[in-house]
Structure formats: C-alpha cells, structure tokens
Design a protein around this motif. Structure first.
Motif, short mmCIF file in Angstrom:
data_model
loop_
_atom_site.label_atom_id
_atom_site.label_comp_id
_atom_site.label_asym_id
_atom_site.label_seq_id
_atom_site.Cartn_x
_atom_site.Cartn_y
_atom_site.Cartn_z
N GLU A 250 0.82 -1.21 0.00
CA GLU A 250 0.00 0.00 0.00
C GLU A 250 0.85 1.26 0.00
O GLU A 250 0.35 2.36 -0.22
CB GLU A 250 -0.93 0.01 1.21
N LEU A 251 2.13 1.10 0.29
CA LEU A 251 3.03 2.25 0.33
C LEU A 251 3.58 2.54 -1.06
O LEU A 251 3.83 1.63 -1.85
CB LEU A 251 4.21 1.98 1.28
N HIS A 252 3.77 3.83 -1.33
CA HIS A 252 4.48 4.19 -2.56
C HIS A 252 5.86 3.56 -2.51
O HIS A 252 6.48 3.47 -1.44
CB HIS A 252 4.59 5.71 -2.66
N ILE A 253 6.36 3.11 -3.64
CA ILE A 253 7.63 2.37 -3.64
C ILE A 253 8.76 3.18 -2.99
O ILE A 253 9.64 2.63 -2.33
CB ILE A 253 8.02 1.96 -5.09
N ALA A 254 8.73 4.50 -3.12
CA ALA A 254 9.78 5.33 -2.53
C ALA A 254 9.69 5.39 -1.02
O ALA A 254 10.66 5.76 -0.35
CB ALA A 254 9.71 6.74 -3.11
N ASP A 255 8.53 5.03 -0.46
CA ASP A 255 8.34 5.09 0.98
C ASP A 255 8.53 3.74 1.66
O ASP A 255 8.39 3.63 2.88
CB ASP A 255 6.94 5.62 1.31
N ARG A 256 8.83 2.71 0.90
CA ARG A 256 9.03 1.39 1.50
C ARG A 256 10.38 1.36 2.22
O ARG A 256 11.35 1.99 1.77
CB ARG A 256 8.94 0.32 0.41
N PRO A 257 10.44 0.62 3.35
CA PRO A 257 11.64 0.68 4.21
C PRO A 257 12.96 0.43 3.48
O PRO A 257 13.92 1.20 3.65
CB PRO A 257 11.37 -0.40 5.25
N ARG A 258 13.04 -0.61 2.67
CA ARG A 258 14.30 -0.91 2.00
C ARG A 258 14.70 0.20 1.04
O ARG A 258 15.88 0.60 0.96
CB ARG A 258 14.19 -2.24 1.23
N GLU A 259 13.73 0.71 0.28
CA GLU A 259 14.02 1.78 -0.67
C GLU A 259 14.43 3.06 0.05
O GLU A 259 15.34 3.78 -0.39
CB GLU A 259 12.80 2.03 -1.56
N ARG A 260 13.76 3.36 1.18
CA ARG A 260 14.12 4.57 1.94
C ARG A 260 15.51 4.43 2.53
O ARG A 260 16.27 5.39 2.60
CB ARG A 260 13.10 4.82 3.06
N LEU A 261 15.87 3.23 2.99
CA LEU A 261 17.22 3.02 3.53
C LEU A 261 18.27 3.26 2.45
O LEU A 261 19.28 3.94 2.69
CB LEU A 261 17.35 1.60 4.09
N LEU A 262 18.02 2.76 1.25
CA LEU A 262 18.98 2.95 0.16
C LEU A 262 19.10 4.42 -0.23
O LEU A 262 20.19 4.90 -0.55
CB LEU A 262 18.55 2.12 -1.06
N GLN B 93 17.97 7.24 1.70
CA GLN B 93 18.17 8.23 2.77
C GLN B 93 19.11 7.76 3.88
O GLN B 93 19.49 8.55 4.73
CB GLN B 93 16.82 8.60 3.38
N GLY B 94 19.45 6.48 3.90
CA GLY B 94 20.32 5.97 4.96
C GLY B 94 19.51 5.33 6.08
O GLY B 94 18.35 5.68 6.31
N ALA B 95 20.16 4.37 6.79
CA ALA B 95 19.47 3.62 7.84
C ALA B 95 18.99 4.51 8.98
O ALA B 95 17.97 4.23 9.62
CB ALA B 95 20.40 2.54 8.38
N GLU C 132 10.45 0.19 11.06
CA GLU C 132 10.93 -0.08 9.70
C GLU C 132 12.22 -0.90 9.72
O GLU C 132 12.41 -1.80 8.88
CB GLU C 132 11.15 1.25 8.97
N LEU C 133 13.11 -0.62 10.67
CA LEU C 133 14.35 -1.39 10.77
C LEU C 133 14.05 -2.85 11.11
O LEU C 133 14.65 -3.77 10.53
CB LEU C 133 15.26 -0.78 11.83
N ILE C 134 13.13 -3.06 12.03
CA ILE C 134 12.76 -4.43 12.39
C ILE C 134 12.09 -5.12 11.21
O ILE C 134 12.32 -6.31 10.95
CB ILE C 134 11.86 -4.43 13.63
N ALA C 135 11.28 -4.39 10.47
CA ALA C 135 10.62 -4.96 9.30
C ALA C 135 11.64 -5.45 8.27
O ALA C 135 11.47 -6.52 7.67
CB ALA C 135 9.68 -3.93 8.66
N ILE C 136 12.71 -4.69 8.08
CA ILE C 136 13.75 -5.11 7.14
C ILE C 136 14.42 -6.39 7.63
O ILE C 136 14.71 -7.30 6.85
CB ILE C 136 14.79 -3.99 6.96
N LEU C 137 14.65 -6.49 8.94
CA LEU C 137 15.28 -7.69 9.50
C LEU C 137 14.35 -8.90 9.38
O LEU C 137 14.80 -10.02 9.11
CB LEU C 137 15.65 -7.46 10.96
N LEU C 138 13.05 -8.68 9.57
CA LEU C 138 12.09 -9.78 9.46
C LEU C 138 11.91 -10.23 8.01
O LEU C 138 11.53 -11.38 7.76
CB LEU C 138 10.73 -9.34 10.02
#
Length: 231
Positions: A12-24, A26-28, A35-41
């Motif tokens: 449901e999130l815009h691709i630019a707002d998804r955790p992995r994309e935002r990390l790439l 804008q940085g962790a 969001e950090l836990i979601a990436i680990l899961l």
C-alpha cells in the motif's frame, strides 16, 4: 475504548516510501524502529504485512532497549514471528551490542568515570535484576577482563572482597573498577552500596590492588562513588 493503530501493508506504500528503498535513498538512520525491524524480518505472512508484525514486536516490549535481553522463546511467542525470524532479530541485536562495546584490537582504556560508564552501560542499563560487575585493569588502565561477580540484591555479606580480589590476582590486575545496576533506574547509593564500597576499598589497600571507582548504573545515567567521596 482504545482504537488500534492502522499499519499499512508494504504494497500500500508508494515504492519510494518502502523501508528498503528509503534506507537505500536516505540511509538507515532515517528509518523508524518499526521499519528497521521490518527489514530484518524480511517478509510478513499471508494475513499480515511485515510492518504489522514489526509493530507487534515493538509493542511486546516496554522499550526498544529491552530487545537486548530477548530470547528465542519470547520472540516466537509474538504472533507472526517464527524461529527463523527470531534468530535473525537476535543476531542483529547481538551485533549491535558488540558494536556498542567499541571492541577493537586495542584494549579499552578507562581514564574517567565517564569512560567506565560508556563501557558498561550498553550491557547494564536495561537489566531487570541487579548485577555486580568488576573490571580488571593493568597499569595503563586498560581493561584486561570483565567479570560478573554476583547477580541479586547487593549486600556486604554476599559481595565479599575475596571473590573480587581472587579474580584480580588471577588476572594480574593493577587496579579494579566495580559497578552494579539499579533496575529502578535511580543510581542513588543505598547504605549497603556504600558499605560494600568501603569494604572493597579497604581490602584493595591491603592486597595492593586499588579500587579506582564503584559505579552505580541507572536508566542511562550513572553515579560514581569515587566522585561522591565514598572511596
């Protein structure tokens, strides 16, 4: 009546707002704990998104720091977290703890109470039970070894100088720093804390191994009994 917070699915999130994309992009450091836990899961389930599960993990603990004491059994009791996901989270937590200790090829040097507190706080600030810990230092004030001497309520009959200085002699330590935590978060010393400190300082003078300080670790704050003139 309490309303549940709506947590959107990744899709449901815009691709630019998804955790992995935002990390790439804008940085962790720009990501929330969720969001950090979601990436680990890595993935959710058929009925729930990974963000919903991450939100439930965070809600399971009173504060994010409590994750450092989590167990596989606790993690897998959270709906949506199986053994594989629990192991991923615990591995990340352990890596973070090791980084926080500032481990390197050089020994950690303690020049002040602040140095000692920085070394000890990552492990001790969020403990739910009292731990009495000793740091054994060489003549350059480098940490040779850290040892947990006792777990439980502090009193002079249980924390005996012989237990502390036996290890100090074994490690050929020139001096020691002791510390214990107050699970209440308040680092103010009790009469028992002061009595134990004076007994350890006197024993150190007798055996020729100085007690440099005794720190009381609270909720990300500390008190030095040396600076308080109790040593």
């Amino acid at each position: 009546m309490t309303l549940d917070l709506y947590v959107p699915k990744i899709s449901e999130l815009h691709i630019a707002d998804r955790p992995r994309e935002r990390l790439l992009r804008q940085g962790a450091e720009s990501l929330s704990n969720q969001e950090l836990i979601a990436i680990l899961l890595r993935s959710g389930t058929r009925s729930e998104s990974v963000l919903q599960i991450a939100n439930r993990v965070i809600g399971f603990y009173d504060k994010i720091q409590d994750l450092q004491h989590a167990t596989v059994e606790e993690m897998t009791s959270v709906k949506g977290v199986g053994e594989a996901k629990a192991v991923q989270l615990l591995a990340a937590v352990e890596l973070g703890k090791r980084l926080a200790r500032k481990q390197s090829n050089d020994r950690y040097v303690i020049r002040s109470p602040e140095d000692a507190a920085a070394y000890l706080m990552p492990d001790m600030a969020s403990l739910t039970q009292e731990h009495f810990v000793a740091l054994f230092l060489n003549v350059k004030n480098e940490v040779l070894h850290k040892s947990t001497i006792f777990i439980g309520s502090l009193n002079s009959s249980i924390v005996h100088p012989r237990e502390v200085f036996r290890e100090a002699v074994k490690r050929s330590a020139a001096s020691i720093i002791c510390a214990h935590n107050h699970p209440s978060g308040n680092p103010a010393p009790s009469p028992e804390d002061i009595e134990v400190t004076k007994r350890l300082a006197e024993a150190g003078r007798i055996v020729g191994i100085d007690l440099l300080d005794h720190l009381i670790i609270g909720d990300h704050q500390f008190l030095s009994l040396k600076e308080g003139d109790f040593i």
